[in-house]
Design a protein around this motif. Structure first.
Motif, short mmCIF file in Angstrom:
data_model
loop_
_atom_site.label_atom_id
_atom_site.label_comp_id
_atom_site.label_asym_id
_atom_site.label_seq_id
_atom_site.Cartn_x
_atom_site.Cartn_y
_atom_site.Cartn_z
N VAL A 193 0.83 -1.20 0.00
CA VAL A 193 0.00 0.00 0.00
C VAL A 193 0.86 1.25 0.00
N ASP A 194 1.95 1.22 0.81
CA ASP A 194 2.86 2.38 0.84
C ASP A 194 3.48 2.61 -0.52
N LEU A 195 3.88 1.52 -1.21
CA LEU A 195 4.47 1.65 -2.54
C LEU A 195 3.45 2.21 -3.52
N LEU A 196 2.21 1.73 -3.44
CA LEU A 196 1.16 2.22 -4.33
C LEU A 196 0.89 3.69 -4.08
N GLN A 197 0.86 4.10 -2.80
CA GLN A 197 0.62 5.50 -2.49
C GLN A 197 1.73 6.38 -3.02
N SER A 198 3.00 5.88 -2.96
CA SER A 198 4.13 6.64 -3.49
C SER A 198 3.98 6.84 -4.99
N GLU A 199 3.53 5.79 -5.70
CA GLU A 199 3.34 5.91 -7.15
C GLU A 199 2.22 6.90 -7.47
#
Length: 404
Positions: free
Chosen positions: A157-163
């Motif tokens: 989720v953190d990676l998706l939010q960064s993208e």
């Protein structure tokens, strides 16, 4: 119990910061080693002595299978502790796991209530059998514990939010760049006037313009690429400097200063889809737990240690879809023999294992008991592990995937 043949890999590990005493042999399994045949047996020591494992200790094995292949998969599982005093535990690869041919990278951990440590990192190979040449496994991400899966999910989720944040930044930059584009020099479709010098002098040129003998604009084509060159800063606006109605760039991409960007609408579409996918993904992780149901005991058996023997149906959401398990608790009291199996209960239809379950349970005398539940679900077999037969055997270690 049903006889079973194993292809076992013995691994001797020593807990050390240098990892210098690890004895990792070359391990090769086959995609045809199904039915739990491929087994990893771990023997762990600390300072040349057996590493004791208390009843609160838990062993975790993380595996990345088919490394580098398009169906690379990850598993986090819990090996079965065979001998807590001597630090011996084992894990049999499932049929889904053994189908992932290629290199397997693995790492072993031991967790206590307030402490955890890495034991060793190792690797082994699974060779594709000739009969499986046309078979491709499905990429899988599987963990046995919600705490482990929750950590992985939060990282995703953190990676998706960064993208998503990166897309929003691109959209903001694009908005600023569009706001600064004010076209003021375009030839009208009818009645327009060109001033200055126009010249076509042999250069592969679509359009060139000079003013006071200086090139101020060129439109050239070379190597299947069109170039626009301007001597002065370009200002884009509406007629007479007023705000224009906008521009529609019908291209597959837009590149500003060497950086590919896209329209605000395109960025918003991707951001909306990413948020929708994230919601679907998070919703799929909701598990359901059925009520605890009394186990139908056979004649001669009863509740042990005032702890009723019960089971419940648990549905867990995985990347491969929902899977249903039977989870047990409580204890069975009765007469157990060390030389024969004792039929203690019959599991009802809808709560029987997909494959024969083999496991062990704690007992009142500390010797433990062996437990087997065949796929037909007709009997629940329990026998003691030595001649000191127990008064009751616990069931809280039993959990299996339901087959029928």
């Amino acid at each position: 119990m049903t006889n079973q043949i194993f292809k076992s890999a013995i691994l001797d590990f020593s807990v050390s910061a240098q990892n210098a005493k690890a004895n990792v042999p070359q391990i090769k399994f086959s995609t045809q080693d199904s039915g739990g045949t491929a087994r990893l047996v771990f023997m762990v020591k600390k300072d040349d002595n057996y590493l004791p494992l208390s009843s609160a200790a838990e062993v975790t094995l993380a595996m990345t299978m088919s490394v580098g292949k398009k169906y690379e998969s990850k598993y986090v599982v819990n090996p079965e502790i065979i001998n807590r005093t001597e630090g011996v535990f084992e894990y049999s690869l499932t049929d889904d796991q053994i189908s992932h041919d290629g290199q397997v990278n693995a790492e072993l951990y031991v967790k206590y209530p307030n402490q955890s440590m890495q034991i060793n990192r190792f690797k082994f190979d699974i060779e594709k059998a000739m009969i499986d040449d046309d078979f491709l496994p499905v990429a899988t991400y599987y963990v046995e514990k919600w705490d482990d899966y929750e950590k992985i999910f939060n990282e995703k989720v953190d990676l998706l939010q960064s993208e998503i944040d990166g897309l929003q930044s691109c959209a903001d930059n694009l908005q600023v760049q569009f706001d600064n584009m004010q076209p003021n020099r375009f030839l009208e479709k009818s009645g327009g006037i060109l001033t200055g010098s126009l010249q076509f002098d042999g250069v592969p040129t679509i359009f060139q313009a000079k003013q006071n003998n200086a090139w101020w604009y060129r439109l050239t084509s070379e190597n299947s690429t069109t170039y626009q060159q301007s001597l002065y800063p370009a200002i884009v606006s509406g007629i007479n400097g007023v705000q224009g109605a906008g521009y529609n760039f019908k291209q597959t991409y837009l590149r500003l200063n060497g950086v590919d960007v896209e329209t605000i609408a395109g960025a918003q579409t991707k951001a909306t889809k990413a948020l929708t996918d994230a919601k679907i993904y998070s919703d799929s992780l909701l598990d359901s737990y059925g009520p605890w149901v009394n186990i139908p005991l056979a004649s001669g058996y009863s509740t042990g240690d005032s702890n009723p023997p019960q089971y419940r149906i648990v549905t867990k959401q995985t990347l491969a879809g929902p899977k249903t398990f039977a989870e047990f608790k409580g204890a069975i009291a009765g007469t157990f023999s060390s030389t024969a199996n004792s039929t203690t209960a019959t599991m009802p239809a809808g709560a029987r294992p997909a494959v024969t379950y083999y496991g062990s349970g704690e007992s009142n005398n500390g010797n433990g008991g062996r437990i087997a539940i065949p796929v037909n679900g007709q009997i629940l077999q329990v026998s003691s592990t030595d001649n000191a037969n127990p008064a009751y055997v616990g069931l809280s270690t039993i959990i299996y995937e339901i087959g029928n």
